[in-house]
Design a protein around this motif. Structure first.
Motif, short mmCIF file in Angstrom:
data_model
loop_
_atom_site.label_atom_id
_atom_site.label_comp_id
_atom_site.label_asym_id
_atom_site.label_seq_id
_atom_site.Cartn_x
_atom_site.Cartn_y
_atom_site.Cartn_z
N UNK A 155 0.82 -1.20 0.00
CA UNK A 155 0.00 0.00 0.00
C UNK A 155 0.86 1.26 0.00
N UNK A 156 0.44 2.24 -0.76
CA UNK A 156 1.12 3.53 -0.84
C UNK A 156 0.43 4.50 0.13
N UNK A 157 1.00 4.65 1.33
CA UNK A 157 0.41 5.53 2.34
C UNK A 157 0.58 7.00 2.00
N UNK A 158 1.48 7.31 1.07
CA UNK A 158 1.72 8.70 0.73
C UNK A 158 0.50 9.39 0.13
N UNK A 159 -0.43 8.61 -0.39
CA UNK A 159 -1.61 9.24 -0.99
C UNK A 159 -2.49 9.90 0.06
N UNK A 160 -2.37 9.48 1.32
CA UNK A 160 -3.17 10.11 2.39
C UNK A 160 -2.72 11.55 2.62
N UNK A 161 -1.40 11.75 2.60
CA UNK A 161 -0.89 13.12 2.74
C UNK A 161 -1.32 13.98 1.55
N UNK A 162 -1.36 13.37 0.37
CA UNK A 162 -1.84 14.09 -0.82
C UNK A 162 -3.30 14.48 -0.65
N UNK A 163 -4.11 13.59 -0.10
CA UNK A 163 -5.51 13.91 0.16
C UNK A 163 -5.66 15.04 1.17
N UNK A 164 -4.73 15.09 2.12
CA UNK A 164 -4.79 16.15 3.14
C UNK A 164 -4.77 17.54 2.50
N UNK A 165 -4.16 17.65 1.34
CA UNK A 165 -4.04 18.95 0.69
C UNK A 165 -5.24 19.34 -0.14
N UNK A 166 -6.33 18.59 -0.05
CA UNK A 166 -7.53 18.88 -0.84
C UNK A 166 -8.72 19.15 0.07
N UNK A 167 -9.68 19.87 -0.45
CA UNK A 167 -10.86 20.24 0.31
C UNK A 167 -11.80 19.08 0.54
N UNK A 168 -12.76 19.30 1.41
CA UNK A 168 -13.75 18.26 1.71
C UNK A 168 -14.51 17.85 0.45
N UNK A 169 -14.66 16.54 0.26
CA UNK A 169 -15.44 15.95 -0.83
C UNK A 169 -15.08 16.56 -2.19
N UNK B 129 -8.67 3.67 4.75
CA UNK B 129 -8.28 5.02 5.18
C UNK B 129 -8.63 6.05 4.12
N UNK B 130 -8.50 5.69 2.86
CA UNK B 130 -8.85 6.62 1.78
C UNK B 130 -10.34 6.94 1.80
N UNK B 131 -11.17 5.92 1.92
CA UNK B 131 -12.62 6.15 1.91
C UNK B 131 -13.09 6.92 3.14
N UNK B 132 -12.36 6.80 4.23
CA UNK B 132 -12.71 7.56 5.44
C UNK B 132 -12.26 9.02 5.35
N UNK B 133 -11.38 9.32 4.44
CA UNK B 133 -10.80 10.66 4.37
C UNK B 133 -11.85 11.69 3.94
N UNK B 134 -11.85 12.81 4.60
CA UNK B 134 -12.84 13.86 4.35
C UNK B 134 -12.79 14.37 2.91
N UNK B 135 -11.65 14.25 2.23
CA UNK B 135 -11.50 14.81 0.89
C UNK B 135 -12.19 13.97 -0.19
N UNK B 136 -12.48 12.70 0.11
CA UNK B 136 -13.05 11.82 -0.91
C UNK B 136 -14.54 12.05 -1.04
N UNK B 137 -14.98 12.37 -2.27
CA UNK B 137 -16.40 12.66 -2.50
C UNK B 137 -17.16 11.54 -3.15
#
Length: 427
Positions: free
Chosen positions: A219-233, A308-316
């Protein structure tokens, strides 16, 4: 101590340290050479090898365990391998069948002989299907499980009937275990129950398992930090699972549609996913389509920590193959789906997402940029889809909570296995 037996090829890909310490890891060969790709294109060959070489090795393993110091009290077998139940029962070891697909697809497979009798074979058409009980009002031929990735008009693959006959063997097991919840699939469960000795609906299981469960992919955990830089949904998550393969033309249509939607996207692209195209070429294509700003508009990974990706606030929304694990993970997180099923149970899962639960859109048998753009935009922007997805998530959390339907069935299952163990020890 409990033990898990798997084919040796897969155990080599899972780090033992990531599994619960009480589990002993056992293996059987699948009969294929080490360099065999074991891809979706060779499922028939793999299945034949499993039913010959692996079944013989499995019998030998059970015989050795039965004569060991610790008694072998029962077997929980993968429901897609009926020989695992048959051999255990033949040796006097109680066996339960665990099917990892949905109850609705299980019921459809049980109905395959009736479908053949009615000449309602799977192919891409909207003809209504009458042969699956309880689904007469919304099921179409294009929604039926397929033994191959893309069904041809009027051509019935006999492998589907063979597969369905194997699944029906679950009726010989002491019980059927399903990774589902009564709130999602109550009608299908009620129609399955009379054909089984007992049924336990104990899902979604991923909400109760320990975090340290092994994965066959890094798994590439770095994508979570990338998601952190985006807005909700604001981000579309795209993953077609571990088996789907697509052509370069389909890849290009998906990519063009995603870019045209003007939403950022995180795309899981396995190295073996796009036919005759290297991973580096895929990344270059995505970067070029995203205007050279792949870091901000698009992120490509070979595999993602999906929960973790699906739980992330940035994923719409989630553009998915509608495999059952992915469907459950999205349902638990309340994420609307765009479904592009590849084969097998994914076809009927996607129909339930779009027409029954209405928590997403069913895009099966279509792969053009305009459709991808349109469906992604609806899934990202529809308040109705999001509201229904969140309502389902809330109900599923109640199901797995104390005294919920799934939690109660887990307790009942534990008691059932203890009774089998007590009877085995007395024998």
């Amino acid at each position: 101590m409990d033990a898990v037996a798997h084919v040796l090829h897969n155990l080599r890909r899972v780090a033992a340290a990531s599994l619960p310490p009480r589990l002993a890891l056992l293996s059987v060969p699948d009969g294929l050479p080490d360099d065999h790709p074991r891809s979706v294109r060779s499922l028939r060959e793999l299945s034949e090898s499993m039913f010959t070489t692996a079944s013989a090795a499995y019998r030998a393993l059970l015989l050795s365990l039965r004569s060991g110091a610790a008694p072998l009290t029962c077997v929980v077998a993968d429901g897609i391998m009926p020989f695992a139940v048959d051999i255990a029962e033949e040796l006097g070891i109680p066996a339960l069948s665990f099917r990892t697909a949905s109850a609705c697809s299980f019921l459809a497979y049980l109905s395959v002989p009736r479908l053949v009798e009615l000449h309602e074979v799977p192919f891409p058409a909207d003809d209504p299907v009458r042969g699956v009980p309880g689904m007469e009002g919304f099921l179409r031929r294009r929604d039926l499980p397929r033994a191959v990735a893309r069904a041809e008009d009027g051509v019935f693959d006999p492998m589907l009937l063979t597969h369905a006959e194997g699944i029906a063997q679950a009726g010989k097991a002491r019980a059927l275990i399903l990774n589902t919840a009564a709130s999602m699939e109550g009608p299908a469960l009620s129609r399955i129950a009379p054909r089984m000795r007992d049924v336990f609906a104990i899902g979604p299981l991923h909400t109760t398992r320990s975090a340290g469960v092994g994965s066959l992919w890094r798994e590439d955990d770095g994508c979570l930090a990338w998601l952190d830089g985006h807005g909700d949904r604001s981000v579309v998550y795209v993953s077609l699972g571990s088996l789907a393969v697509i052509s370069h033309e389909q890849f290009a249509e998906f990519l063009s549609g995603l870019v045209a939607s003007r939403y950022a996207f995180l795309w899981v692209l396995r190295p073996d996913m796009v036919q005759a195209t290297s991973a580096a070429a895929l990344q270059e294509a995505v970067e070029a389509a995203a205007g050279g700003d792949r870091r901000g508009r698009a992120r490509v990974v070979e595999w993602a920590p999906q929960g973790a990706v699906l739980r992330h606030r940035a994923v719409g929304c989630f553009l998915t193959h509608a495999g059952w694990n992915s469907t459950l993970e999205a349902a638990v997180e309340g994420v609307p789906m765009v479904c592009w099923p590849f084969f097998a149970d994914q076809q009927i899962n996607s129909r339930f997402v779009g027409a029954v639960w209405r928590t997403g859109l069913d895009m099966k048998d279509v792969c053009d940029r305009a459709t991808v753009e349109r469906t992604v935009r609806v899934a990202m922007e529809s308040g109705e889809l999001k509201g229904r997805a969140e309502a389902m998530a809330q109900q599923l959390r109640l199901d797995v909570a104390e005294s919920g339907s799934s939690s109660s069935d887990i307790e009942r299952l534990v008691g059932f296995i203890k009774e089998l163990s007590a009877m085995s020890c007395q024998a």
